[in-house]
Motif scaffolding. Structure first.
Motif, PDB file in Angstrom:
ATOM      1  N   SER A  90       0.809  -1.219   0.000  1.00 21.22           N
ATOM      2  CA  SER A  90       0.000   0.000   0.000  1.00 21.22           C
ATOM      3  C   SER A  90       0.839   1.265   0.000  1.00 21.22           C
ATOM      4  O   SER A  90       0.387   2.306  -0.437  1.00 21.22           O
ATOM      5  N   SER A  92       1.468   3.267   2.240  1.00 17.51           N
ATOM      6  CA  SER A  92       1.059   4.323   3.164  1.00 17.51           C
ATOM      7  C   SER A  92       0.416   3.658   4.365  1.00 17.51           C
ATOM      8  O   SER A  92       0.284   2.442   4.418  1.00 17.51           O
ATOM      9  N   SER A  93      -0.027   4.464   5.310  1.00 16.81           N
ATOM     10  CA  SER A  93      -0.471   3.866   6.567  1.00 16.81           C
ATOM     11  C   SER A  93      -1.649   2.937   6.332  1.00 16.81           C
ATOM     12  O   SER A  93      -2.399   3.076   5.376  1.00 16.81           O
ATOM     13  N   ASN A  95      -4.613   2.207   7.193  1.00 10.17           N
ATOM     14  CA  ASN A  95      -6.036   2.443   6.974  1.00 10.17           C
ATOM     15  C   ASN A  95      -6.284   3.717   6.177  1.00 10.17           C
ATOM     16  O   ASN A  95      -7.301   4.371   6.319  1.00 10.17           O
ATOM     17  N   SER A  96      -5.349   4.043   5.311  1.00 14.14           N
ATOM     18  CA  SER A  96      -5.445   5.285   4.558  1.00 14.14           C
ATOM     19  C   SER A  96      -6.570   5.241   3.539  1.00 14.14           C
ATOM     20  O   SER A  96      -6.782   4.272   2.837  1.00 14.14           O
ATOM     21  N   LEU A  97      -7.309   6.338   3.470  1.00 11.49           N
ATOM     22  CA  LEU A  97      -8.354   6.480   2.466  1.00 11.49           C
ATOM     23  C   LEU A  97      -7.835   7.072   1.170  1.00 11.49           C
ATOM     24  O   LEU A  97      -8.494   7.033   0.144  1.00 11.49           O
ATOM     25  N   VAL A  98      -6.647   7.639   1.229  1.00 11.39           N
ATOM     26  CA  VAL A  98      -6.142   8.365   0.068  1.00 11.39           C
ATOM     27  C   VAL A  98      -5.976   7.439  -1.135  1.00 11.39           C
ATOM     28  O   VAL A  98      -6.511   7.668  -2.218  1.00 11.39           O
ATOM     29  N   GLN A  99      -5.230   6.370  -0.915  1.00 11.42           N
ATOM     30  CA  GLN A  99      -4.977   5.440  -2.007  1.00 11.42           C
ATOM     31  C   GLN A  99      -6.300   4.881  -2.536  1.00 11.42           C
ATOM     32  O   GLN A  99      -6.490   4.724  -3.740  1.00 11.42           O
ATOM     33  N   ARG A 163     -13.734   4.770  11.784  1.00 17.89           N
ATOM     34  CA  ARG A 163     -12.860   4.824  10.618  1.00 17.89           C
ATOM     35  C   ARG A 163     -13.072   3.620   9.705  1.00 17.89           C
ATOM     36  O   ARG A 163     -13.085   3.756   8.480  1.00 17.89           O
TER      37      ARG A 163
END
Lengths: 303, 303, 303, 303
Positions: A90, A92-93, A95-99, A163
């Motif tokens: 991923s 990124s962190s 639980n990121s919503l960005v990706q 979240r």
């Protein structure tokens, strides 16, 4: 190989790491666990199991359940799941919503929360009861009929689940969930709440070392798919630290915020280590150190 | 100023734009509206109102409601709302979760969906019934007791509201909502569903031209706050086209996906234009063209 | 209007803000300026100029030059520049590469560094010497033949220009620069290095208040384009604080990291304020406070 | 193991994939290569080498060079390089500036362009001539003194190198380059321009299978570091397809836009496959298919 001796040497070597890091704080049921626990178990190809420390004490498996859910979806429904979830790290962190937004609601892999929600949704569609199917499988493989959900954990996750709800509704807005969001969330939280010991987890993950064969010798997955789960564990199994975990440990692994990590040496054995203190990226400090020491000691890594 | 003559000249000038663009498709109640409508109204400082075309036909105000909700929150509770929502342009699409993640659950401004959810949450806390308070205000200002919610729109929004639910749960995970997410969503969807005509909207927005005075001469907002709402409308009122709207029209404005736009000439008048065909950024094609022509014709822009 | 009296009242009111914030640190020539300066000037429509404090002391105009470069490009080459640079607020920090990547090398607006590099590139193509053309224009409008570049600033910018070089090469990779990158960078740095006083800047920006007319009465820009520059200043002129500047001050403005701000009241006057202490978003603390106070005092804002 | 027989079976199996995909277009020297080539070579632990198809024809190694540069930096300077470059998968396209900005100029791993520029910078500092040191190493390991740079490729890369220049200046702005940007870029482009055949690459990468031992039996790297390079190759070696490559092939590998891929079976052999047609993520279509078939045929994967 003297598994018992190796485990005892590892346990001695990581004494300084035990208690380091921080226990997961986001729900009371996890926050109240002492950071000072350490247990480790190895299950060999024949189902013999060795252990050290708190290796028979149950802990909350949390995201380790994602490995088993993925295996069950593949066992029930085959590879069609890969149309709804990717298998790339991923970057990124966890639980990121960005990706997720940039990739139109298709999660990067089945081991980030968004991806596991899609896997749970699919398992629910395939079986009608995603959490019970998982629990039954874990009981059978670990030969431990007493395995159970921890309701206080499941309910606490629900209470602090905004979240994950956001992730689920977001994917639903892209049409990537078949079941109602509250249903998916419930089964997801119950799956995370299973209590298992290192012994139980090492036995339950035996099919990953046995190239797809269950404890009773029947086939859960084709050899190819068992290898593929290992590949996804290696590249995506430890949140945003997968590269570092491959670099240090060099084994397929999947961690949980309860402090447990399952790791696989294909063709040899399955390991589980548990110590609740987490590093900044959500992986057990003493657990990673123990696996690192173990692979150095034995020379067993996939590289 | 011959408002009636100006409106008729504008209506004639934008004939070619009427019907262009695409009517909002995400809910049936909006998708079934014909793109061929066009109406425009001007309410002057004394509450006289002028109109052309379909200016008395009700349409779904959608995001225009965000302007009124913000005004009511400021009127009831003062500037504390700015601790929970910013007033900077968003620089990306109007319901993006990305910016929200990088800014820890604080929406960029009250006119993107996330920001309006926070405003609605605050209005609910302040009044106990955010949607009824809004409807009552709109009825009073437009002197039209028949204004009503459109239940088919509100329910349809709910049915297609996964993305707004994601936004709301995401902000809840940062502690930026006080009321339960389903409550906030319901009031938000009902606010968006109010049916008003150009006449109604122009009258209801009169306080923005009158520096905070209501239709009955009582003060809704301090002069300073009325000006500030206009400033936020100019910089943030038309989704990701705010810069272009300022460049072409040069007035504070707020658009909705129903095809309506409210615009303000402080100290002179409030305008409302409606035509359902939207451009790629969600603003009425003929509506923007009409406001552009009007400001060119009159020489009235804030620049 | 008693401009002189207003200026003196403003200067008295902002005493507590003078010296607050931090002087720009990234190049020595700026870092060595005392934060304690404050000057403010107003040029009316007839070219009369009023001032207070350090209003005749030259400072580095830095990004204020972007306003003049844009005007000159429009004057020389018309609106074709808008095919290569947008006019939407950036919604992120003023030299971010992120937005540039998502939008394929087209900067959001001409007032972020990337956009100004495109404007400089275009001015270079149109005139053959972008920085000299700018200096000549500023000398003429301010009636000050002594205006000059500060070579120490220009060279220092070059030495610390890696990030601007990255922006320029990045846009070049998308084909959005016509001249060699080093050429564009040089002219850009020299433009930023012009030394002007508040008096000079207020006079030089007179065309923005006079709807496009130069100091000598000839037309630099069509009325429409002068208004459009004001619109872009309002929505994009103060980095990531444009919304807040519109909210507090309510005027088109453009700031520079030298601590200067130019602001326009169309049809009335042009202002320049200078105080080197900057807030976290790069705008002069005392400068914004002075403009805020001035618009409150006079009731002159565009809203 | 009958390497020669296995290679011939693989070559026969992937005939349909040869010529598929698109040859890299961004520089003429690569765009002019026919897509119809296919070659594959295996070098065993003793330095015996086997091949099929166009296995002795030189091609542009491009990003395969990043593997060797990393090894040389580790050999010369040890692990300090990991303070300036990460070892996590990038999770986005291979030359993205976005991640670099969010992570303050520290590239995610040494196999994306930004990371390789940092490695080249470090190798330049350590040796004084990063590209010659690389060429000398490759000549020695492949026992081919005729290996050479292709100046037409290196110069063409320079001419089309705006995006790499942007990356380099961007990292320089964070202080993450020690040498002048043009110097780093030059050595980087020359490294990418080395011409090698599958035979040469397979031999040159032998130290990765031999746990750090060079062709002459001397030690290039400690066993641990050789394993770590393999780990980084597995998690980061094939751009944004690393997860999929691990899933399908299950071997550490590094691809280049020239159509070559190096892959390692630790303790057994090193492979190189070449076919210029690339998939959408920049990896050789027939090359990945050949490695997939080979691991299925032999049952050799790290999982």
């Amino acid at each position: 190989m003297d598994y018992q001796g190796a485990l005892e040497e590892v346990a001695a070597a990581v004494q300084a790491q035990i208690g380091q890091g921080q226990v997961a704080q986001y729900i009371p049921a996890l926050a109240s666990v002492s950071a000072d626990h350490f247990g480790m178990a190895i299950a060999d190809m024949d189902g013999e199991v060795y252990g050290v420390g708190d290796w028979t004490q149950p802990f909350s498996i949390q995201s380790i359940s994602k490995t088993f859910s993925l295996a069950l979806v593949l066992a029930h429904g085959g590879e069609v799941i890969w149309e709804r979830v990717g298998r790339e790290p991923s970057g990124s962190s966890f639980n990121s919503l960005v990706q997720l937004e940039y990739e139109n609601g298709v999660p990067r892999n089945p081991f980030i929360n968004a991806g596991a929600l899609v896997v749970t949704d699919r398992l629910q569609t395939l079986t009608g009861d995603a959490s019970t199917v998982l629990l039954d499988f874990l009981r059978a493989e670990s030969n431990n009929p007493n395995l159970a959900f921890d309701p206080s954990v499941a309910l606490s996750e629900t209470d602090h689940g905004d979240r994950n709800a956001a992730l689920a509704y977001f994917m639903a807005s892209y049409g990537n969930l078949d079941n109602p969001v509250p249903t998916v969330l419930q089964h997801y939280f119950w799956q995370c709440s299973v209590e298992m010991s290192c012994r139980d987890v090492a036995l339950a993950g035996g099919f990953l070392a046995r190239h797809g064969l269950r404890a009773d010798g029947t086939r859960l997955l084709p050899r190819r798919e068992a290898k593929q789960i290992n590949a996804v564990m290696l590249t995506c199994g430890t949140y945003d630290a997968a590269g570092d975990f491959a670099y240090r440990v060099g084994l397929p692994g999947k961690s949980g915020v309860g402090g447990g990590i399952i790791a696989v040496i294909p063709g040899r054995c399955t390991l589980c280590v548990w110590s609740p203190g987490l590093d900044a990226r959500g992986n057990s400090v003493a657990g990673v150190a123990a696996l690192d020491y173990f692979t150095t000691l034995t020379g067993w890594s996939v590289f």
